[in-house]
Design a protein around this motif. Structure first.
Motif, PDB file in Angstrom:
ATOM      1  N   TRP A  83       0.847  -1.191   0.000  1.00  0.00           N
ATOM      2  CA  TRP A  83       0.000   0.000   0.000  1.00  0.00           C
ATOM      3  C   TRP A  83       0.879   1.235   0.000  1.00  0.00           C
ATOM      4  O   TRP A  83       2.076   1.155   0.311  1.00  0.00           O
ATOM      5  N   PHE A  84       0.327   2.386  -0.300  1.00  0.00           N
ATOM      6  CA  PHE A  84       1.164   3.564  -0.491  1.00  0.00           C
ATOM      7  C   PHE A  84       1.886   4.010   0.777  1.00  0.00           C
ATOM      8  O   PHE A  84       3.036   4.459   0.708  1.00  0.00           O
ATOM      9  N   ALA A  85       1.246   3.915   1.929  1.00  0.00           N
ATOM     10  CA  ALA A  85       1.914   4.347   3.159  1.00  0.00           C
ATOM     11  C   ALA A  85       2.794   3.267   3.767  1.00  0.00           C
ATOM     12  O   ALA A  85       3.665   3.568   4.581  1.00  0.00           O
ATOM     13  N   GLY A  86       2.569   2.023   3.406  1.00  0.00           N
ATOM     14  CA  GLY A  86       3.352   0.938   3.994  1.00  0.00           C
ATOM     15  C   GLY A  86       2.679  -0.403   3.815  1.00  0.00           C
ATOM     16  O   GLY A  86       2.013  -0.649   2.810  1.00  0.00           O
ATOM     17  N   ALA A  87       2.821  -1.252   4.825  1.00  0.00           N
ATOM     18  CA  ALA A  87       2.282  -2.601   4.735  1.00  0.00           C
ATOM     19  C   ALA A  87       0.776  -2.650   4.942  1.00  0.00           C
ATOM     20  O   ALA A  87       0.126  -3.631   4.575  1.00  0.00           O
ATOM     21  N   GLU A  88       0.209  -1.595   5.543  1.00  0.00           N
ATOM     22  CA  GLU A  88      -1.212  -1.571   5.862  1.00  0.00           C
ATOM     23  C   GLU A  88      -1.968  -0.601   4.956  1.00  0.00           C
ATOM     24  O   GLU A  88      -1.454   0.458   4.582  1.00  0.00           O
ATOM     25  N   PHE A  89      -3.182  -0.966   4.632  1.00  0.00           N
ATOM     26  CA  PHE A  89      -4.087  -0.076   3.901  1.00  0.00           C
ATOM     27  C   PHE A  89      -4.411   1.134   4.766  1.00  0.00           C
ATOM     28  O   PHE A  89      -4.673   1.005   5.968  1.00  0.00           O
ATOM     29  N   THR A  90      -4.395   2.340   4.172  1.00  0.00           N
ATOM     30  CA  THR A  90      -4.731   3.559   4.903  1.00  0.00           C
ATOM     31  C   THR A  90      -5.635   4.447   4.051  1.00  0.00           C
ATOM     32  O   THR A  90      -5.892   4.174   2.876  1.00  0.00           O
ATOM     33  N   ALA A  91      -6.051   5.547   4.645  1.00  0.00           N
ATOM     34  CA  ALA A  91      -6.877   6.513   3.916  1.00  0.00           C
ATOM     35  C   ALA A  91      -6.113   7.169   2.777  1.00  0.00           C
ATOM     36  O   ALA A  91      -6.725   7.734   1.869  1.00  0.00           O
ATOM     37  N   ALA A  92      -4.784   7.099   2.785  1.00  0.00           N
ATOM     38  CA  ALA A  92      -4.009   7.617   1.653  1.00  0.00           C
ATOM     39  C   ALA A  92      -4.314   6.821   0.386  1.00  0.00           C
ATOM     40  O   ALA A  92      -4.323   7.372  -0.720  1.00  0.00           O
ATOM     41  N   ASP A  93      -4.551   5.535   0.537  1.00  0.00           N
ATOM     42  CA  ASP A  93      -4.926   4.715  -0.620  1.00  0.00           C
ATOM     43  C   ASP A  93      -6.291   5.128  -1.151  1.00  0.00           C
ATOM     44  O   ASP A  93      -6.518   5.148  -2.366  1.00  0.00           O
TER      45      ASP A  93
END
Length: 229
Positions: A167-177
Protein backbone atom coordinates in the motif's frame (compact mmCIF):
# COMPACT_ATOMS: atom_id res chain seq x y z
CA UNK A 1 -24.81 12.71 11.45
CA UNK A 2 -22.54 13.06 8.44
CA UNK A 3 -24.13 14.05 5.15
CA UNK A 4 -22.12 13.51 1.98
CA UNK A 5 -23.16 15.93 -0.73
CA UNK A 6 -22.43 13.50 -3.51
CA UNK A 7 -22.01 14.73 -7.07
CA UNK A 8 -22.33 11.92 -9.59
CA UNK A 9 -19.08 10.70 -11.19
CA UNK A 10 -16.86 12.78 -8.96
CA UNK A 11 -14.22 12.72 -6.24
CA UNK A 12 -16.95 12.38 -3.63
CA UNK A 13 -17.12 8.66 -4.43
CA UNK A 14 -13.92 8.12 -2.45
CA UNK A 15 -15.45 9.94 0.53
CA UNK A 16 -18.22 7.34 0.56
CA UNK A 17 -15.57 4.63 0.40
CA UNK A 18 -13.65 6.09 3.34
CA UNK A 19 -16.81 6.31 5.44
CA UNK A 20 -17.55 2.66 4.67
CA UNK A 21 -14.02 1.72 5.72
CA UNK A 22 -14.45 3.68 8.95
CA UNK A 23 -17.86 2.22 9.64
CA UNK A 24 -19.17 5.72 10.34
CA UNK A 25 -22.90 6.32 9.82
CA UNK A 26 -23.77 8.78 7.07
CA UNK A 27 -26.45 9.83 4.66
CA UNK A 28 -26.07 10.67 0.98
CA UNK A 29 -27.58 13.66 -0.79
CA UNK A 30 -27.11 13.14 -4.52
CA UNK A 31 -26.60 15.83 -7.13
CA UNK A 32 -26.67 15.38 -10.91
CA UNK A 33 -24.31 17.14 -13.28
CA UNK A 34 -25.62 19.51 -15.92
CA UNK A 35 -25.95 17.21 -18.96
CA UNK A 36 -24.57 19.86 -21.33
CA UNK A 37 -21.73 21.40 -19.31
CA UNK A 38 -21.09 18.44 -16.95
CA UNK A 39 -20.70 20.99 -14.15
CA UNK A 40 -22.18 20.70 -10.68
CA UNK A 41 -25.68 22.13 -10.17
CA UNK A 42 -26.11 25.52 -8.46
CA UNK A 43 -27.76 23.83 -5.46
CA UNK A 44 -24.31 22.84 -4.17
CA UNK A 45 -23.52 26.52 -3.56
CA UNK A 46 -26.03 26.44 -0.74
CA UNK A 47 -23.68 24.00 1.00
CA UNK A 48 -20.35 25.64 0.17
CA UNK A 49 -19.72 28.94 -1.67
CA UNK A 50 -17.67 27.29 -4.43
CA UNK A 51 -20.50 24.88 -5.24
CA UNK A 52 -18.17 21.95 -5.82
CA UNK A 53 -17.95 18.37 -4.63
CA UNK A 54 -16.83 16.70 -2.46
CA UNK A 55 -18.22 18.45 0.54
CA UNK A 56 -19.63 17.03 3.76
CA UNK A 57 -21.65 18.42 6.63
CA UNK A 58 -21.30 16.94 10.09
CA UNK A 59 -23.62 18.35 12.75
CA UNK A 60 -23.17 21.89 11.47
CA UNK A 61 -19.52 21.56 10.43
CA UNK A 62 -18.90 21.99 6.69
CA UNK A 63 -15.75 20.43 5.25
CA UNK A 64 -14.74 20.71 1.59
CA UNK A 65 -11.73 19.46 -0.45
CA UNK A 66 -10.92 15.76 -0.63
CA UNK A 67 -7.71 15.88 1.41
CA UNK A 68 -9.25 18.02 4.13
CA UNK A 69 -12.25 15.69 4.31
CA UNK A 70 -10.00 12.64 4.61
CA UNK A 71 -8.02 14.22 7.44
CA UNK A 72 -11.19 15.36 9.22
CA UNK A 73 -12.88 11.98 9.02
CA UNK A 74 -9.77 10.13 10.20
CA UNK A 75 -9.35 12.53 13.11
CA UNK A 76 -12.98 12.79 14.21
CA UNK A 77 -14.44 9.43 13.17
CA UNK A 78 -11.39 7.19 12.82
CA UNK A 79 -10.48 6.44 16.41
CA UNK A 80 -12.87 3.60 17.10
CA UNK A 81 -12.05 -0.06 17.42
CA UNK A 82 -10.28 -1.48 14.39
CA UNK A 83 -10.10 1.89 12.63
CA UNK A 84 -6.66 3.19 13.65
CA UNK A 85 -4.96 1.55 10.70
CA UNK A 86 -6.46 4.11 8.32
CA UNK A 87 -3.98 6.72 9.58
CA UNK A 88 -0.53 5.61 10.78
CA UNK A 89 0.80 6.59 14.18
CA UNK A 90 2.38 10.04 14.30
CA UNK A 91 6.15 10.24 13.93
CA UNK A 92 6.51 7.01 11.99
CA UNK A 93 7.86 6.58 8.44
CA UNK A 94 4.37 5.37 7.50
CA UNK A 95 2.86 8.63 8.80
CA UNK A 96 5.24 10.68 6.66
CA UNK A 97 4.40 8.62 3.60
CA UNK A 98 0.69 8.90 4.45
CA UNK A 99 0.90 12.70 4.42
CA UNK A 100 2.95 12.72 1.24
CA UNK A 101 0.52 10.56 -0.77
CA UNK A 102 -2.49 12.36 0.65
CA UNK A 103 -1.21 15.55 -0.99
CA UNK A 104 0.45 13.94 -4.02
CA UNK A 105 -2.94 12.76 -5.25
CA UNK A 106 -4.29 16.21 -6.05
CA UNK A 107 -1.08 18.24 -5.96
CA UNK A 108 1.05 16.25 -8.43
CA UNK A 109 -0.97 13.51 -10.10
CA UNK A 110 -4.32 15.10 -10.87
CA UNK A 111 -3.22 18.32 -12.66
CA UNK A 112 -1.72 16.70 -15.78
CA UNK A 113 -4.67 14.30 -15.95
CA UNK A 114 -7.03 17.27 -15.84
CA UNK A 115 -5.07 18.99 -18.61
CA UNK A 116 -5.38 15.78 -20.64
CA UNK A 117 -9.15 15.88 -20.16
CA UNK A 118 -9.32 19.53 -21.22
CA UNK A 119 -7.38 18.89 -24.41
CA UNK A 120 -9.45 15.82 -25.18
CA UNK A 121 -12.48 18.11 -25.12
CA UNK A 122 -10.63 20.68 -27.23
CA UNK A 123 -9.89 18.05 -29.90
CA UNK A 124 -13.52 16.95 -30.04
CA UNK A 125 -15.05 20.44 -29.92
CA UNK A 126 -17.03 21.52 -33.00
CA UNK A 127 -14.89 23.92 -35.03
CA UNK A 128 -14.77 24.87 -38.73
CA UNK A 129 -13.11 22.14 -40.79
CA UNK A 130 -10.22 24.38 -41.86
CA UNK A 131 -9.35 25.12 -38.21
CA UNK A 132 -9.55 21.53 -36.99
CA UNK A 133 -5.99 20.51 -38.12
CA UNK A 134 -4.59 23.50 -36.22
CA UNK A 135 -6.53 22.60 -33.07
CA UNK A 136 -5.42 18.98 -33.27
CA UNK A 137 -1.84 20.06 -33.88
CA UNK A 138 -1.78 22.29 -30.80
CA UNK A 139 -3.31 19.52 -28.67
CA UNK A 140 -0.72 17.05 -29.94
CA UNK A 141 2.12 19.41 -29.06
CA UNK A 142 0.77 19.95 -25.53
CA UNK A 143 0.60 16.18 -25.06
CA UNK A 144 4.11 15.71 -26.38
CA UNK A 145 5.71 18.55 -24.45
CA UNK A 146 3.81 18.46 -21.14
CA UNK A 147 1.11 15.87 -20.56
CA UNK A 148 2.76 12.63 -21.67
CA UNK A 149 6.21 13.21 -20.09
CA UNK A 150 4.69 14.26 -16.77
CA UNK A 151 2.14 11.46 -16.60
CA UNK A 152 4.68 8.83 -17.64
CA UNK A 153 7.10 10.05 -14.98
CA UNK A 154 4.40 10.01 -12.28
CA UNK A 155 3.23 6.50 -13.21
CA UNK A 156 6.81 5.20 -13.17
CA UNK A 157 7.36 6.78 -9.76
CA UNK A 158 4.24 5.17 -8.29
CA UNK A 159 5.15 1.82 -9.80
CA UNK A 160 8.59 1.98 -8.18
CA UNK A 161 7.13 2.98 -4.80
CA UNK A 162 4.75 0.02 -4.80
CA UNK A 163 7.57 -2.39 -5.61
CA UNK A 164 8.62 -2.37 -1.96
CA UNK A 165 5.23 -2.29 -0.23
CA UNK A 166 1.65 -3.34 -0.82
CA UNK A 167 0.00 0.00 0.00
CA UNK A 168 1.16 3.56 -0.49
CA UNK A 169 1.91 4.35 3.16
CA UNK A 170 3.35 0.94 3.99
CA UNK A 171 2.28 -2.60 4.74
CA UNK A 172 -1.21 -1.57 5.86
CA UNK A 173 -4.09 -0.08 3.90
CA UNK A 174 -4.73 3.56 4.90
CA UNK A 175 -6.88 6.51 3.92
CA UNK A 176 -4.01 7.62 1.65
CA UNK A 177 -4.93 4.72 -0.62
CA UNK A 178 -8.51 5.97 -0.67
CA UNK A 179 -7.29 9.43 -1.63
CA UNK A 180 -5.05 8.03 -4.38
CA UNK A 181 -7.83 5.95 -5.91
CA UNK A 182 -9.57 8.63 -7.97
CA UNK A 183 -6.62 9.88 -10.06
CA UNK A 184 -5.32 6.35 -10.59
CA UNK A 185 -8.78 5.28 -11.76
CA UNK A 186 -8.79 8.31 -14.04
CA UNK A 187 -5.44 7.28 -15.51
CA UNK A 188 -6.69 3.74 -15.99
CA UNK A 189 -9.83 5.02 -17.70
CA UNK A 190 -7.79 6.37 -20.58
CA UNK A 191 -6.57 9.82 -19.57
CA UNK A 192 -3.04 8.43 -19.27
CA UNK A 193 -3.35 4.78 -20.13
CA UNK A 194 -1.69 2.16 -18.04
CA UNK A 195 -2.40 -1.54 -17.75
CA UNK A 196 -1.23 -4.71 -16.07
CA UNK A 197 1.67 -5.16 -18.48
CA UNK A 198 3.01 -1.61 -18.34
CA UNK A 199 2.62 -0.99 -14.59
CA UNK A 200 1.85 -4.33 -12.88
CA UNK A 201 2.35 -3.12 -9.30
CA UNK A 202 0.08 -0.13 -9.70
CA UNK A 203 -2.50 -2.19 -11.57
CA UNK A 204 -2.49 -4.82 -8.80
CA UNK A 205 -2.86 -2.07 -6.17
CA UNK A 206 -5.94 -0.71 -7.96
CA UNK A 207 -7.46 -4.18 -8.16
CA UNK A 208 -6.90 -4.69 -4.41
CA UNK A 209 -8.63 -1.37 -3.73
CA UNK A 210 -11.64 -2.15 -5.90
CA UNK A 211 -11.99 -5.63 -4.39
CA UNK A 212 -12.38 -4.32 -0.85
CA UNK A 213 -15.89 -4.87 0.56
CA UNK A 214 -16.09 -1.24 1.69
CA UNK A 215 -15.31 -0.06 -1.85
CA UNK A 216 -18.15 -2.19 -3.18
CA UNK A 217 -20.54 -0.92 -0.52
CA UNK A 218 -19.63 2.66 -1.45
CA UNK A 219 -20.51 1.95 -5.08
CA UNK A 220 -23.91 0.72 -3.99
CA UNK A 221 -24.41 3.82 -1.81
CA UNK A 222 -23.30 6.31 -4.44
CA UNK A 223 -24.98 4.89 -7.52
CA UNK A 224 -23.52 4.51 -11.03
CA UNK A 225 -19.95 5.75 -11.13
CA UNK A 226 -17.35 6.57 -13.76
CA UNK A 227 -14.36 8.82 -13.29
CA UNK A 228 -13.98 12.18 -15.05
CA UNK A 229 -17.02 12.35 -17.33
Amino acid sequence: MITVHHLENSRSQRVLWLLEELGAPYTVKRYARNPKTMLAPPELKAVHPLGKSPVITDDGTVVAESGAIVEYLCEVHGQGQGQGRLKPAAGTPEARRFTYWLHFSEGSLMPPLLVALIFAKVRSAPVPFFVKPIVKGIAAQVHKAYIDPNVNSLLAFMEAELASREWFAGAEFTAADVQMSYPVEAAAAGRAGFHAQSHPKLHAWLQRCQARPAYQRALAAGGPYSVIP
